[in-house]
Design a protein around this motif. Structure first.
Motif, mmCIF file in Angstrom:
data_model
loop_
_atom_site.group_PDB
_atom_site.id
_atom_site.type_symbol
_atom_site.label_atom_id
_atom_site.label_comp_id
_atom_site.label_asym_id
_atom_site.label_seq_id
_atom_site.Cartn_x
_atom_site.Cartn_y
_atom_site.Cartn_z
ATOM 1 N N ARG A 99 32.982 -28.325 14.699
ATOM 2 C CA ARG A 99 34.564 -27.185 14.179
ATOM 3 C C ARG A 99 35.059 -26.238 15.569
ATOM 4 N N SER A 100 36.389 -26.011 14.931
ATOM 5 C CA SER A 100 37.136 -25.410 15.953
ATOM 6 C C SER A 100 36.211 -23.792 16.146
ATOM 7 N N PRO A 101 36.581 -23.045 16.845
ATOM 8 C CA PRO A 101 35.729 -21.578 17.244
ATOM 9 C C PRO A 101 36.433 -20.434 16.219
ATOM 10 N N SER A 102 35.268 -20.133 15.472
ATOM 11 C CA SER A 102 35.124 -18.935 14.546
ATOM 12 C C SER A 102 36.193 -17.393 15.532
ATOM 13 N N PRO A 103 36.849 -17.210 14.567
ATOM 14 C CA PRO A 103 37.385 -15.963 15.474
ATOM 15 C C PRO A 103 36.512 -14.532 14.615
ATOM 16 N N GLU A 104 36.876 -13.075 15.389
ATOM 17 C CA GLU A 104 36.047 -12.287 15.256
ATOM 18 C C GLU A 104 35.239 -11.640 13.950
ATOM 19 N N PRO A 105 34.499 -11.839 13.845
ATOM 20 C CA PRO A 105 34.445 -11.318 11.806
ATOM 21 C C PRO A 105 35.278 -10.424 11.750
ATOM 22 N N ILE A 106 35.627 -10.244 10.791
ATOM 23 C CA ILE A 106 36.465 -8.564 9.762
ATOM 24 C C ILE A 106 35.354 -8.211 8.282
ATOM 25 N N TYR A 107 35.091 -6.926 8.514
ATOM 26 C CA TYR A 107 34.380 -6.843 7.634
ATOM 27 C C TYR A 107 35.144 -5.622 6.725
ATOM 28 N N ASN A 108 34.876 -5.806 4.936
ATOM 29 C CA ASN A 108 34.865 -4.698 4.417
ATOM 30 C C ASN A 108 34.346 -3.359 4.215
ATOM 31 N N HIS A 109 34.474 -2.254 3.616
ATOM 32 C CA HIS A 109 34.005 -1.580 3.852
ATOM 33 C C HIS A 109 32.444 -1.971 3.020
ATOM 34 N N GLU A 110 32.060 -2.508 2.724
ATOM 35 C CA GLU A 110 30.742 -2.406 2.148
ATOM 36 C C GLU A 110 29.963 -3.267 3.123
#
Lengths: 116, 127
Positions: B68-79
């Motif tokens: 798999r290609s490298p994952s980007p920095e995770p983005i989280y929602n307010h929860e």
């Protein structure tokens, strides 16, 4: 046009929907693609030669995006054609047809003119 | 870029089991089709295939993490729920690919009818 005649195998297999001009422009990627295709095709018969048209900036390259594989016999070519049609290559669906060996030997990839 | 190039060779050929059959659209085609016919046919086939992937959730995510290609920095929602999961990114990528293909098809062939389950993205950035 005789539709039956146009699906009869020849010694040249044409593989489509596998590569993009960007991938072919990269020397390393191009070499890898050539190896991958030759290796896989060799499982079904003896590959005599392979030709993958590459992009040249500002030029209209005939057969760009297609891969041509010449086999030593029609039987080998047909086995490869049957085995590879519908397989995945870089997550794309491989579409195949057979190509005129005379035009292949002349590196003529202009395609069919003809009426629609 | 150099790092990306040095990583192990990517696997391009899919297994025989990954073969897809799209009803009414053979993957072996006559040699006397014109360039235009071939182009239309292949693009239509890809649109159908992407539609199938989106419908079935068979998104073509490589089974082995190293493929798999490298994952980007995770983005989280307010929860605290991750938004940009691989599933989400793959779906978005497929939808963009399908949209681009449909635009190309409509350009080549004004009579082209997109599949029923396709919706043109409404909030797209202007090119």
């Amino acid at each position: 046009v005789n539709m039956m005649a146009s699906t009869v195998p020849t010694t040249v297999l044409c593989l489509m929907n596998m590569v993009s001009p960007d991938e072919l422009a990269d020397d390393e990627e191009y070499e890898e693609i050539c190896d991958d295709v030759r290796d896989e095709c060799s499982k079904y018969g003896r590959v005599l030669s392979l030709h993958i048209p590459r992009p040249i900036e500002g030029a209209d390259i005939h057969g760009l995006g297609k891969i041509f594989v010449e086999f030593s016999s029609v039987t080998d070519c047909a086995s490869a054609g049957t085995a590879l049609a519908g397989r995945k290559f870089a997550s794309r669906v491989v579409v195949t047809s057979y190509y005129d060996p005379d035009r292949y030997s002349q590196r003529d990839f202009a395609g069919v003119e003809g009426t629609e | 870029l150099d790092v990306a190039k040095k990583k192990k060779r990517k696997r391009r050929w899919g297994d025989d089991s990954e073969r897809t059959i799209i009803p009414g659209m053979p993957t072996s085609i006559p040699s006397n089709m014109t360039e235009r016919q071939t182009k239309i046919y292949i693009k239509t086939l890809e649109v159908e295939e992407i539609g199938r992937k989106l419908r079935t959730g068979d998104l073509g995510i490589a089974p082995l993490p190293e493929d798999r290609s490298p994952s980007p920095e995770p983005i989280y929602n307010h929860e605290g729920k991750r938004m940009n999961t691989r599933d989400y990114r793959m779906k978005k990528k497929l939808e963009e690919q399908r949209h681009a293909l449909i635009q190309e098809l409509q350009e080549i062939n004004p009579d082209y009818k997109p599949p029923m389950d396709y919706k043109a993205p409404s909030s797209r950035m202007q090119d």
